[in-house]
Design an enzyme around this catalytic site. Structure first.
Site, mmCIF file in Angstrom:
data_model
loop_
_atom_site.group_PDB
_atom_site.id
_atom_site.type_symbol
_atom_site.label_atom_id
_atom_site.label_comp_id
_atom_site.label_asym_id
_atom_site.label_seq_id
_atom_site.Cartn_x
_atom_site.Cartn_y
_atom_site.Cartn_z
ATOM 1 N N ARG A 92 37.390 50.840 57.633
ATOM 2 C CA ARG A 92 36.088 50.766 56.976
ATOM 3 C C ARG A 92 35.004 50.236 57.897
ATOM 4 N NH1 ARG A 92 36.341 49.884 50.606
ATOM 5 N NH2 ARG A 92 38.542 50.284 50.549
ATOM 6 N N ARG B 43 29.395 46.284 46.762
ATOM 7 C CA ARG B 43 30.402 47.066 47.505
ATOM 8 C C ARG B 43 29.768 48.326 48.101
ATOM 9 N NH1 ARG B 43 34.302 47.235 42.569
ATOM 10 N NH2 ARG B 43 35.287 49.010 43.589
ATOM 11 N N LYS C 65 39.134 57.848 45.446
ATOM 12 C CA LYS C 65 40.166 57.818 46.489
ATOM 13 C C LYS C 65 41.557 57.620 45.872
ATOM 14 C CE LYS C 65 38.136 54.324 48.639
ATOM 15 N NZ LYS C 65 36.895 54.146 47.863
ATOM 16 N N ARG D 113 36.693 52.013 34.519
ATOM 17 C CA ARG D 113 38.039 52.101 35.109
ATOM 18 C C ARG D 113 38.982 51.062 34.490
ATOM 19 N NH1 ARG D 113 38.858 52.060 41.315
ATOM 20 N NH2 ARG D 113 37.296 50.426 41.152
HETATM 21 P P1 AP5 Z 1 39.342 55.587 41.716
HETATM 22 O O1 AP5 Z 1 40.220 56.734 42.057
HETATM 23 O O2 AP5 Z 1 39.971 54.314 41.280
HETATM 24 O O3 AP5 Z 1 38.279 55.326 42.908
HETATM 25 P P2 AP5 Z 1 38.457 54.653 44.334
HETATM 26 O O4 AP5 Z 1 37.630 55.445 45.295
HETATM 27 O O5 AP5 Z 1 39.892 54.445 44.659
HETATM 28 O O6 AP5 Z 1 37.697 53.304 44.033
HETATM 29 P P3 AP5 Z 1 37.909 51.803 44.500
HETATM 30 O O7 AP5 Z 1 36.968 51.014 43.627
HETATM 31 O O8 AP5 Z 1 39.339 51.425 44.476
HETATM 32 O O9 AP5 Z 1 37.359 51.801 45.921
HETATM 33 P P4 AP5 Z 1 36.833 50.576 46.698
HETATM 34 O O10 AP5 Z 1 36.703 51.136 48.029
HETATM 35 O O11 AP5 Z 1 35.614 49.958 46.129
HETATM 36 O O12 AP5 Z 1 37.963 49.475 46.438
HETATM 37 P P5 AP5 Z 1 39.222 49.015 47.277
HETATM 38 O O13 AP5 Z 1 40.264 48.606 46.328
HETATM 39 O O14 AP5 Z 1 39.581 49.986 48.297
HETATM 40 O O15 AP5 Z 1 38.328 56.112 40.584
HETATM 41 C C1 AP5 Z 1 37.384 55.245 39.997
HETATM 42 C C2 AP5 Z 1 37.278 55.574 38.481
HETATM 43 O O16 AP5 Z 1 36.716 56.882 38.313
HETATM 44 C C3 AP5 Z 1 38.625 55.600 37.746
HETATM 45 O O17 AP5 Z 1 38.466 55.080 36.463
HETATM 46 C C4 AP5 Z 1 39.000 57.088 37.691
HETATM 47 O O18 AP5 Z 1 39.782 57.391 36.555
HETATM 48 C C5 AP5 Z 1 37.632 57.751 37.630
HETATM 49 N N1 AP5 Z 1 37.599 59.032 38.338
HETATM 50 C C6 AP5 Z 1 38.178 59.316 39.535
HETATM 51 N N2 AP5 Z 1 37.939 60.586 39.893
HETATM 52 C C7 AP5 Z 1 37.162 61.122 38.894
HETATM 53 C C8 AP5 Z 1 36.579 62.409 38.675
HETATM 54 N N3 AP5 Z 1 36.716 63.380 39.579
HETATM 55 N N4 AP5 Z 1 35.854 62.591 37.550
HETATM 56 C C9 AP5 Z 1 35.689 61.582 36.646
HETATM 57 N N5 AP5 Z 1 36.228 60.343 36.791
HETATM 58 C C10 AP5 Z 1 36.960 60.121 37.899
HETATM 59 O O19 AP5 Z 1 38.618 47.713 47.996
HETATM 60 C C11 AP5 Z 1 38.294 46.578 47.254
HETATM 61 C C12 AP5 Z 1 37.807 45.474 48.170
HETATM 62 O O20 AP5 Z 1 38.851 45.139 49.097
HETATM 63 C C13 AP5 Z 1 36.606 45.820 49.069
HETATM 64 O O21 AP5 Z 1 35.382 45.592 48.378
HETATM 65 C C14 AP5 Z 1 36.811 44.854 50.229
HETATM 66 O O22 AP5 Z 1 36.366 43.549 49.896
HETATM 67 C C15 AP5 Z 1 38.307 44.838 50.380
HETATM 68 N N6 AP5 Z 1 38.777 45.865 51.347
HETATM 69 C C16 AP5 Z 1 39.402 47.037 51.064
HETATM 70 N N7 AP5 Z 1 39.644 47.731 52.188
HETATM 71 C C17 AP5 Z 1 39.164 46.973 53.214
HETATM 72 C C18 AP5 Z 1 39.113 47.172 54.615
HETATM 73 N N8 AP5 Z 1 39.560 48.280 55.237
HETATM 74 N N9 AP5 Z 1 38.544 46.183 55.363
HETATM 75 C C19 AP5 Z 1 38.064 45.055 54.790
HETATM 76 N N10 AP5 Z 1 38.067 44.820 53.471
HETATM 77 C C20 AP5 Z 1 38.620 45.789 52.676
#
Ligand code: AP5
Length: 222
Positions: free
Chosen positions: A94, A169, A18, A129
């Site tokens: 979410r 997660r 994302k 990452r």
């Molecule tokens: P990356 O682009 O960083 O992936 P991402 O989908 O953004 O992953 P996140 O881990 O940030 O998502 P998440 O939903 O778990 O975490 P969030 O911060 O939102 O890519 C990942 C890796 O892969 C990178 O190293 C990249 O370089 C590589 N990559 C990307 N694309 C690639 C490709 N095509 N090929 C190869 N490699 C690739 O949430 C964290 C926490 O916050 C949650 O667990 C929750 O506790 C809380 N939270 C967040 N949102 C909410 C909400 N709406 N409500 C309640 N709690 C929430």
């Protein structure tokens, strides 16, 4: 008549790409990127009471309670830049309750992008990452390595990026995704997120151009 600015939601499992795609989308479409996870990590870093509470849930891979997240995202969406340029909402809503609250506030996207990536790929993406604290750019030690030694030396890792935590997660994601999709079924575009980041973007770009084309056609016919 000018069409109102583009409103996009992007969703997918942890590490489905994302944040990576949002960097590419904002570069081309100049939307305001609003990532629920980034807003929460900023609260954690600032040491606020909300940040302290949020971290307890983030460490367990669970959703942070609505009373913290819903207002936080709503306020960011109401800022003048989001209203003028349009927005790209990443990792929100979410759950059904977040989607319902957002609808109640009158925020309706034009498109809901779902990144689909098999689970076995997600763990490898998470553990490799790294983040650049200076530019905010997302790297991967293997798939997207830093450009210079200087950047490599300052990269940091997220506290929830371990194999054990990503599995938690993922359970949370799998539990909620269908309910969220049920709210946006008619505007959902499923994208194969297992390809290279450029090939994933090609699919997203085509979907966004399609939405813009349709909206221009409907404004033109008024
Ligand atoms: P990356 O682009 O960083 O992936 P991402 O989908 O953004 O992953 P996140 O881990 O940030 O998502 P998440 O939903 O778990 O975490 P969030 O911060 O939102 O890519 C990942 C890796 O892969 C990178 O190293 C990249 O370089 C590589 N990559 C990307 N694309 C690639 C490709 N095509 N090929 C190869 N490699 C690739 O949430 C964290 C926490 O916050 C949650 O667990 C929750 O506790 C809380 N939270 C967040 N949102 C909410 C909400 N709406 N409500 C309640 N709690 C929430």
């Amino acid at each position: 008549i000018k069409a109102e600015p583009l409103k996009v939601m992007i969703s997918g499992a942890p590490a489905s790409g994302k944040g990576t795609q949002c960097e590419l989308i904002t570069k081309k479409y100049d939307l305001v990127h609003i990532a629920a996870g980034d807003l929460l990590r900023a609260e954690v870093a600032a040491g606020t009471e909300n940040g302290r509470r949020a971290k307890e849930y983030m460490e367990k891979g669970q959703l942070v309670p609505d009373e913290i997240v819903v207002t936080m995202v709503k306020e960011r969406l109401l800022q003048p830049d989001s209203q003028e340029k349009g927005w790209l909402l990443d990792g929100y809503p979410r759950s059904l309750s977040q989607a319902t609250a957002l609808k109640g506030f009158g925020f309706q996207p034009h498109i809901f992008i779902l990144l689909e990536v098999p689970e076995e790929i997600l763990v490898a993406r998470v553990v490799g990452r790294r983040l650049d604290p200076v530019t905010g750019k997302i790297y991967h030690l293997k798939y997207s390595p830093p450009e210079t030694e200087e950047i490599a030396a300052r990269l940091t890792q997220r506290f929830d990026d371990t194999e054990e935590k990503v599995k938690l997660r993922l359970i949370t994601h799998n539990k909620n995704v269908e309910a969220v999709l049920s709210m946006y079924g008619d505007i959902t575009v499923r994208v194969d997120g297992s390809l290279s980041k450029e090939d994933v973007f090609t699919q997203i770009d085509a979907a966004l151009r399609n939405v813009l084309g349709q909206r221009q056609a409907s404004v033109g016919s008024v």
